[in-house]
Motif scaffolding. Structure first.
Motif, short mmCIF file in Angstrom:
data_model
loop_
_atom_site.label_atom_id
_atom_site.label_comp_id
_atom_site.label_asym_id
_atom_site.label_seq_id
_atom_site.Cartn_x
_atom_site.Cartn_y
_atom_site.Cartn_z
N LEU A 39 0.82 -1.21 0.00
CA LEU A 39 0.00 0.00 0.00
C LEU A 39 0.86 1.26 0.00
CD1 LEU A 39 -2.85 -1.04 2.48
CD2 LEU A 39 -2.97 -0.85 -0.02
N ILE A 40 1.98 1.22 0.71
CA ILE A 40 2.89 2.38 0.72
C ILE A 40 3.46 2.62 -0.67
CG2 ILE A 40 5.13 3.20 1.55
CD1 ILE A 40 4.46 1.86 4.25
N CYS A 41 3.88 1.54 -1.33
CA CYS A 41 4.43 1.67 -2.69
C CYS A 41 3.38 2.22 -3.64
CB CYS A 41 4.93 0.31 -3.18
SG CYS A 41 6.40 -0.28 -2.31
N ILE A 42 2.16 1.71 -3.52
CA ILE A 42 1.07 2.20 -4.37
C ILE A 42 0.81 3.68 -4.09
CG2 ILE A 42 -1.41 2.03 -4.80
CD1 ILE A 42 -1.15 -0.99 -4.31
N GLY A 43 0.82 4.05 -2.81
CA GLY A 43 0.58 5.44 -2.45
C GLY A 43 1.66 6.37 -2.98
N ILE A 44 2.92 5.94 -2.87
CA ILE A 44 4.02 6.77 -3.37
C ILE A 44 3.92 6.95 -4.88
CG2 ILE A 44 6.52 6.85 -3.71
CD1 ILE A 44 6.81 5.49 -0.98
N TYR A 45 3.68 5.85 -5.58
CA TYR A 45 3.59 5.93 -7.04
C TYR A 45 2.40 6.79 -7.47
CZ TYR A 45 3.50 4.50 -11.90
OH TYR A 45 3.51 4.51 -13.27
#
Length: 234
Positions: free
Chosen positions: A28-34
Motif C-alpha cells: 500500500l505504501i508503494c502504491i501510495g508513493i507511485y
C-alpha cells in the motif's frame, strides 16, 4: 516429572499475521508513493499547459495592441500634415505620433520576449521592427521639408512618403494572423493531449483500484488460511 511442551501454534500465527500485515503495508505504501508521483506529474503538466496557453493569449493581445497603436501612429502622422499649419495642432499631433511610435516599440519588445520564452519563431517580429524603424526615419526626414506657411506643403510631404506604411502594415497584420493561428493550433493540441492524459490517468486509477482490491483479497485469503490452520486438528 516432564516439563510441558511449549505451544508454538499461537507464536507461528502471530508471525504469519505480522508478515501478512507487513507485506500489505509495504504494498500500500508503494502504491501510495507511485500514485502521489503520478498526481504530482499531472499537476505539473496541467500547470505548464495553462501557463503556455496564458502566455500565447497574452502574445496575441500584445500583437493586436501593437497593430492598433501602429495604425494610430500613422493616423497621427496624417493629422500632422493636415493640421500642422496651426503650431499648437502640429505639436499635439507630432507628440501623439511619437508617443504611439514608442508604444509600438515597447509592445514589440514585450512580444519578442514572450515568444522567445515560448521558443516561438520571432522572425516576423524582427521584420516588422526593421520596417517600423525605417518608417520612423523616413517620416522624420520628410517632416523636415514641411513648411507650415505653405498650404501645399503637406501634400508635397505626403507624396514623399506615400505608401511607405504598407510594408510595416503588412508585417504587423502577418504577426497578428500568425499568432492567432498558432494559438488556436496550440490550444487544440493541448486539449487533445489533456484528454489523452486524463484517459491514461483514469485507466491508472482503475488499475490501482484493481491492485488494491487484489491485495485485500489476497490478505483475506491468507488470513482465512491461517485461521483454517489454527482450527485444524493436531
Amino acid at each position: 516429572m516432564e516439563l510441558p511442551t511449549p505451544v508454538k501454534g499461537p507464536l507461528i500465527i502471530k508471525k504469519r499475521i505480522f508478515a501478512l500485515v507487513g507485506l500489505l503495508s509495504i504494498a500500500l505504501i508503494c502504491i501510495g508513493i507511485y500514485t502521489a508521483i503520478r498526481v504530482r506529474d499531472t499537476n505539473v503538466w496541467l500547470t505548464d499547459s495553462a501557463v503556455r496557453t496564458r502566455d500565447l493569449l497574452t502574445a496575441v493581445d500584445t500583437a493586436r495592441m501593437a497593430q492598433v497603436h501602429f495604425k494610430m501612429q500613422v493616423q497621427e502622422w496624417k493629422d500632422v500634415l493636415l493640421r500642422g499649419a496651426d503650431p499648437d495642432l502640429y505639436e499635439t499631433h507630432f507628440t501623439a505620433f511619437r508617443n504611439e511610435e514608442g508604444t509600438v516599440k515597447e509592445l514589440m519588445v514585450n512580444l519578442k520576449t514572450l515568444l522567445g520564452a515560448m521558443q516561438v519563431d520571432t522572425r516576423l517580429v524582427d521584420e516588422f521592427v526593421a520596417a517600423h524603424e525605417d518608417l520612423g526615419r523616413r517620416y522624420r526626414h520628410a517632416i523636415e521639408q514641411y513648411d507650415r506657411g505653405d498650404p501645399a506643403s503637406g501634400f508635397a510631404v505626403d507624396r514623399m512618403v506615400r505608401g511607405i506604411d504598407r510594408l510595416p502594415t503588412t508585417a504587423i497584420d502577418a504577426i497578428v494572423a500568425y499568432m492567432r493561428g498558432a494559438t488556436r493550433t496550440d490550444i487544440d493540441l493541448q486539449q487533445t493531449l489533456t484528454e489523452a492524459k486524463v484517459a491514461r490517468d483514469r485507466h491508472f486509477v482503475q488499475g490501482i483500484s484493481v491492485l488494491i482490491a487484489s491485495a485485500v483479497l489476497l490478505a483475506l485469503f491468507f488470513a482465512l488460511t491461517i485461521i483454517a490452520g489454527l482450527r485444524s486438528p493436531r
